[in-house]
Design an enzyme around this catalytic site. Structure first.
Site, mmCIF file in Angstrom:
data_model
loop_
_atom_site.group_PDB
_atom_site.id
_atom_site.type_symbol
_atom_site.label_atom_id
_atom_site.label_comp_id
_atom_site.label_asym_id
_atom_site.label_seq_id
_atom_site.Cartn_x
_atom_site.Cartn_y
_atom_site.Cartn_z
ATOM 1 N N HIS A 153 -0.074 0.713 -9.915
ATOM 2 C CA HIS A 153 -0.895 -0.072 -8.982
ATOM 3 C C HIS A 153 -1.603 -1.222 -9.711
ATOM 4 C CE1 HIS A 153 -3.226 0.233 -4.923
ATOM 5 N NE2 HIS A 153 -3.047 -1.029 -5.293
ATOM 6 N N ARG A 170 0.852 -1.185 0.000
ATOM 7 C CA ARG A 170 0.000 0.000 0.000
ATOM 8 C C ARG A 170 0.894 1.244 0.000
ATOM 9 N NH1 ARG A 170 -4.688 -1.365 -1.587
ATOM 10 N NH2 ARG A 170 -5.770 0.301 -0.466
#
Length: 321
Positions: free
Chosen positions: A284, A236
């Site tokens: 991502h 993350r």
């Protein structure tokens, strides 16, 4: 008796992740269960028993009085957990074989990229220079994986079979065959000292926020073939102190970094990460999972739950993952 409806609260999706595409998928696998997008779901919220969500706005889920389960369509649940109005019902995270396999592909790709000196070789290609360097074997490189859940354990297994010396660290004690396992604050330094390529797959919690910082990088292994250690973060964005990463790349504390996640996404066009010569950047997409597999997974979980079975992969709200 009619089946409780499944509401789809999906924000920011495009193309294959658009709400309309998700609606079609769930209608194909949930048979006669009503599948509702927000306008219709909120007109009669009492009929909604389940919600499948991706980046819902805070408060979106609080209006459903009969909600039984929330399914998060991605692996990370930190954004959902930050919603103080989140109903107190089971929160289920995605854990499908397709997601695990794709994350392992990403981790192995980027470990091999740095191990095989791809940044140097591509630079030489652009300069049209034929200057090969000595290439050490995988067995000379120590890889450390932070986070030994399903994703970390699978990546560790594959890296070990390639020949890397693999260790893992987690908040709580874990055992993974063929992996030197460390846990807790007391064993973190020992794990870092042996790690030349650091892979981070941790969940984002209050304990792990900004764990990837200068103090941690300074403890990594520096006497191996790579010289300076390498960071790979596919967890993350909130795990990393981005100013520290840039500073450590510039002063040699880190030799290179592969980053799939960032504090702000999409990454602003003026971010120095875009053009930094020691950074491999991805948008991502490390574990960009097949949505068809996710929708089937949610449908199976609902059927099992309604038959009296136990939900899999329920988030422990106290731990945050």
């Amino acid at each position: 008796m009619s089946k409780g409806a499944l509401a789809l609260l999906i924000h920011g999706g495009t193309d294959n992740w658009s709400p309309e595409r998700w609606t079609a998928r769930f209608r194909a696998v949930c048979h006669d269960r009503p599948i509702l997008l927000p306008p219709e779901a909120k007109r009669d919220p009492a009929k909604v028993h389940y919600a499948a969500v991706w980046k819902p706005s805070p408060g979106d889920l609080a209006c459903f009085p009969n909600l039984k389960v929330i399914f998060n369509l991605g692996a990370g649940v930190d954004a959902l957990m930050a919603d103080k109005t989140l109903p107190n019902v089971p929160l289920v995270r995605v854990a499908v074989g397709d997601l695990t396999g794709r994350m392992t592909e990403y981790v192995v790709l980027h470990v091999l990229m740095h191990h095989r000196q791809e940044l140097y070789l591509r630079d030489q290609q652009r300069s049209k220079r034929w200057v090969p360097k000595f290439q050490w074997p995988a067995s000379a490189i120590s890889v450390g994986i932070m986070g030994l859940g399903t994703l970390g354990a699978d990546a560790a297994d594959v890296l070990g079979r390639i020949g890397f010396r693999v260790a893992g660290w987690s908040r709580s004690k874990k055992q993974v065959d063929g992996v030197a396992c460390f846990h807790g604050d007391g064993q973190l330094d020992a794990f870092l000292r042996r790690t030349a390529i650091l892979v981070c797959l941790l969940p984002l919690t209050s304990e792990t926020r900004h764990i990837l910082n200068r103090d941690l990088f300074a403890k990594l292994k520096r006497d191996g073939p790579l010289g300076a250690p390498v960071l790979i973060n596919a967890g993350r964005g909130g795990l990393q102190n981005e100013a520290d990463i840039l500073g450590c790349l510039d002063d040699g504390t880190l030799g290179a970094a592969s980053l799939d996640v960032f504090a702000q996404e999409p990454l602003p066009v003026d971010s120095p990460f875009w053009t930094h010569p020691k950074v491999v950047l991805t948008p991502h997409n490390a574990a960009d999972t097949d949505p068809d597999e996710i929708s089937k997974y949610v449908a199976r979980q609902i059927e099992n739950f309604e038959a009296g079975g136990v939900l899999d992969n329920v988030v422990d709200r106290a731990r945050g993952y």
